[in-house]
Enzyme design. Structure first.
Site, mmCIF file in Angstrom:
data_model
loop_
_atom_site.group_PDB
_atom_site.id
_atom_site.type_symbol
_atom_site.label_atom_id
_atom_site.label_comp_id
_atom_site.label_asym_id
_atom_site.label_seq_id
_atom_site.Cartn_x
_atom_site.Cartn_y
_atom_site.Cartn_z
ATOM 1 N N GLU A 45 45.618 11.320 -4.681
ATOM 2 C CA GLU A 45 44.338 10.870 -5.468
ATOM 3 C C GLU A 45 43.227 10.930 -4.635
ATOM 4 O O GLU A 45 42.189 11.060 -5.196
ATOM 5 C CB GLU A 45 44.581 9.366 -5.459
ATOM 6 C CG GLU A 45 43.695 8.691 -6.414
ATOM 7 C CD GLU A 45 43.996 7.077 -6.464
ATOM 8 O OE1 GLU A 45 43.230 6.425 -7.437
ATOM 9 O OE2 GLU A 45 44.572 6.429 -5.675
ATOM 10 N N ASP A 46 43.186 10.654 -3.260
ATOM 11 C CA ASP A 46 41.906 10.635 -2.456
ATOM 12 C C ASP A 46 41.316 11.801 -1.757
ATOM 13 O O ASP A 46 40.444 11.758 -1.078
ATOM 14 C CB ASP A 46 41.739 9.297 -1.879
ATOM 15 C CG ASP A 46 41.872 7.890 -2.778
ATOM 16 O OD1 ASP A 46 41.532 8.048 -3.860
ATOM 17 O OD2 ASP A 46 42.262 6.900 -2.257
#
Length: 709
Positions: A79-80
């Site tokens: 996700e990051d």
């Protein structure tokens, strides 16, 4: 702690319970995560990777497998960071990649958003649980660490996360048997949402300790002494309950802290089931048991695998204390709940006989939600299922039925079978006949009485406490309503078609349904009966040239005269004036001119605003049957009466646009019938024709002066 945790610290904790862990793979995941999150920081200013490491340590405390540990380390990478599913799968295997992807999807769910979206996201959450429970275990650990470090977030964000946690994640942890996590999450949210309340409880704990000394140590010694006399080997642990737990008890019992006695909890851990009952006997022999505070979850385990004996006794100085008695294996399950299925001990997956198979557990949870047809219903099921504490009732044959606290005989009936619930007419508890809203208590015997032809009542929804019962009742009510609406719709269609000299045949209705985008003629009739569609809409779909009768009628937009150029008008809903009656217009900001009857009581409130009055009158021509008037009619509750009333209205060349039952008695029905009329003379003719019918007890024009223009 997380900022100082090294890979060796993490591996050391894992090896303590799993010496055969894949140390190299964990080390590789640690290095990969550190590299991918390099340069990222948390709100507190710490390096971001301290968070995944802390989550991995929480997961390791639950003695979980290597895949879950590695997932915790990598749960934010996809996700990051620039990491991808394929890269994670290639380096750490497909299993880990699927788990990381599952946690990522859960992180993106806005569980505290609007009701509709929240329900859909809950469905996704339970789908993720069904696919692999470890996704939820990592997500819960992630939320726990975020709550532990929440003070670095903005105040409004703290409140949002705390509410989401106490509404969703804390009860979910409890439902999964992870009671320690539920308690900590609740207490952390308590500090955010009610810091004054938590501080107050803590101060009182300190005051109590100063006043009476270390009560926990004294009571622990008392219990150990009694067990030693009985020759029972056991470990005894005592603690004060968490501030949030104390606060909730104060709220539930509406008592102050000084009157709240059971704020201490003690655990006695022994080697065998037999020892559990020996401990219970020794404790009850020494101290007086508190009535109604005994639960045997060993003979009747909770659905998440929890087993223990709970009893509350009046201990030292009359203070109430709760004692939980369990074996070591039961304690392991009580600590980590469903997660015990993956727990390791000495390098092998634990063969704990009390651990629940997570696939079966999720299946039993999900089956309650499969019947939910709408968003509100699904959300209601989720919250009911997650927040429940259980009671156990017995059938006359001795079978055990598990229900949430607060359940009634109706819940009991539906828990046995939907058919039993639908036909329930009465109940006996312990041989005594009781109302259906009676709350069942632990250990009671419940006998359900059924009757053929009985159907669920709408009031039952306020009686039942389980999602299964609520879903079954709503489903039955919808079926009953649909049957009634189809019957009424068929009668409305027949009258409307006869009005233009046509027959409402199945072929005609099917054709109209197709043109209106409906599935079939029954769907059309159901909508017609429920007033979602008017008979006029159906007739106009097939016979537009016949729908309005003769072609010399006054156009609707020219029915009222006296308006200025560009002014629009509409009839007042309060008095429903029709052509032939004296009228006046009142201007309303944003609504143009509203037409009222000259005798409408609403006008008296506007007597001091003459600038808003407009002198109006009806066009003198022949008007179309488009002016709706509501009639309040009481008719006999006999077969065929409603059909005849509809026919009478149709014979007067009027159209029924809506029909609503407002009162049902054994001998009569009261209805509000919306009739589309031409003018005052037409209204008089219809009312006179209905009044002449022997099955019409009364008829009057219904005016609702509370309705806004």
């Amino acid at each position: 702690m997380a900022a100082e945790t090294t890979v060796d610290d993490l591996i050391g904790r894992v090896r303590a319970y799993n010496p055969k862990c894949n140390e190299n793979l964990i080390r590789a995941a640690f290095d990969y995560g550190a590299r991918m999150h390099d340069g990222q920081f948390r709100h507190s200013g710490e390096p971001y990777f301290t968070h995944p490491v802390a989550v991995a340590m929480i997961v390791a405390d639950q003695k979980l497998d290597d895949a879950t540990i590695i997932t915790a380390l990598l749960h934010d990478t996809i996700e990051d960071t620039g990491s991808t599913w394929g890269e994670v799968a290639e380096m750490f295997g497909r299993e880990v990649a699927e788990l990381v992807d599952g946690v990522t999807k859960l992180t993106n769910l806005q569980l505290s958003s609007s009701e509709t979206k929240q329900a859909e996201n809950f469905r996704k959450l339970f789908m993720a649980m069904a696919k692999d429970m470890r996704v939820i275990l990592v997500k819960l650990a992630d939320r726990l660490h975020n709550m532990r470090t929440i003070k670095s977030m903005r105040p409004e964000k703290q409140i949002q996360k705390a509410r989401e946690t106490v509404d969703i994640f804390a009860p979910l942890a409890g439902r999964m048997g992870m009671q320690w996590m539920r308690e900590e999450l609740e207490d952390l949210t308590f500090g955010v949402l009610n810091p004054e309340g938590r501080t107050s409880i803590m101060r009182r704990f300190v005051h109590l300790r100063d006043e009476s000394g270390d009560v926990i140590e004294k009571i622990t010694n008392d219990i150990e002494s009694e067990l030693e006399k009985a020759g029972i080997t056991a470990e005894v642990y005592g603690r004060a309950k968490r501030p949030y737990s104390v606060w909730r008890k104060m709220e539930e019992k509406d008592q102050g802290f000084s009157r709240l006695s059971d704020i201490y909890g003690f655990r006695v851990i022994v080697d065998s089931n037999a020892d559990c009952y020996r401990v219970l006997g020794a404790i009850h022999e020494r101290w007086r048991a508190v009535p109604g505070r005994f639960k045997d979850y060993i003979s009747q385990p909770k659905s998440n695998g929890y087993r223990s004996i709970h009893t509350t006794v009046s201990g030292r100085d009359g203070k109430r204390v709760e004692v939980q008695i369990r074996t070591n294996q039961m304690h392991d399950v009580a600590e980590v709940g469903v997660a015990a299925h993956w727990s390791y001990k000495d390098g092998v997956q634990s063969e704990n006989p009390f651990a629940v198979d997570p696939a079966k557990w999720v299946a039993t949870l999900n089956e309650r939600f499969d019947t939910a047809d709408d968003h509100d219903e699904f959300l209601e099921h989720v919250k009911l299922e997650m927040y429940t504490d259980q009671v156990f009732g017995f059938t006359p044959k001795g079978e055990v039925i598990k229900l949430p606290r607060g359940a009634t005989p109706l819940d009991f009936a539906y828990a046995i079978h939907t058919r039993i619930g639908d036909s329930c007419v009465g109940a006996r508890i312990d041989g005594i006949r009781v109302p259906l809203w009676t709350r069942i208590r632990n250990g009671q015997s419940v006998e359900i009485t059924t009757a053929e032809g009985q159907r669920p009542q709408a009031t039952w929804l306020d009686i039942v406490a389980t999602g299964k019962a609520k879903a079954a009742i709503r489903r039955s009510l919808r079926e009953d309503d649909r049957e009634r609406f189809v019957k009424l719709g068929r009668e409305l269609a027949r009258v409307a078609f006869e009005h233009i000299g046509k027959v409402a045949s199945d072929k005609a209705l099917s054709t109209a349904a197709r043109h209106l985008g409906l599935r079939d003629s029954e769907s059309l009739l159901a909508r017609l009966g429920s007033a979602e569609l008017t008979a006029r809409d159906v007739v106009e779909t097939l016979y537009p040239e016949l729908a309005d009768g003769a072609g010399d009628e006054v156009a609707t937009d020219r029915a009222v005269l006296g308006l200025s150029q560009g002014q629009d008008s509409k009839r007042g809903l309060c008095c429903q004036p029709v052509p032939g009656e004296r009228i006046v217009g009142i201007t309303y900001r944003g609504q143009g001119v509203v037409v009222h009857g000259i005798d409408c009581p609403v006008l008296s409130d506007l007597a001091d605003n003459p600038e808003r009055w407009v002198d109006l009158h009806w066009h003198s021509g022949r008007h179309g049957p488009v002016h709706t008037v509501t009639l309040n009619v009481a008719i006999s509750n006999d077969s065929g009466v409603l059909g005849r009333i509809c026919t009478l209205i149709g014979e007067q060349k009027a159209n029924i646009s809506d029909l609503k039952f407002v009162e049902r008695k054994p001998d009569f029905y009261r209805l509000l019938i919306d009739v589309d009329l031409r003018d005052a003379e037409h209204l008089h003719t219809v009312m006179m024709g209905l009044e002449a019918d022997s099955d019409v007890a009364s008829i009057e024009r219904h005016r609702d002066y509370e309705r806004k223009p």
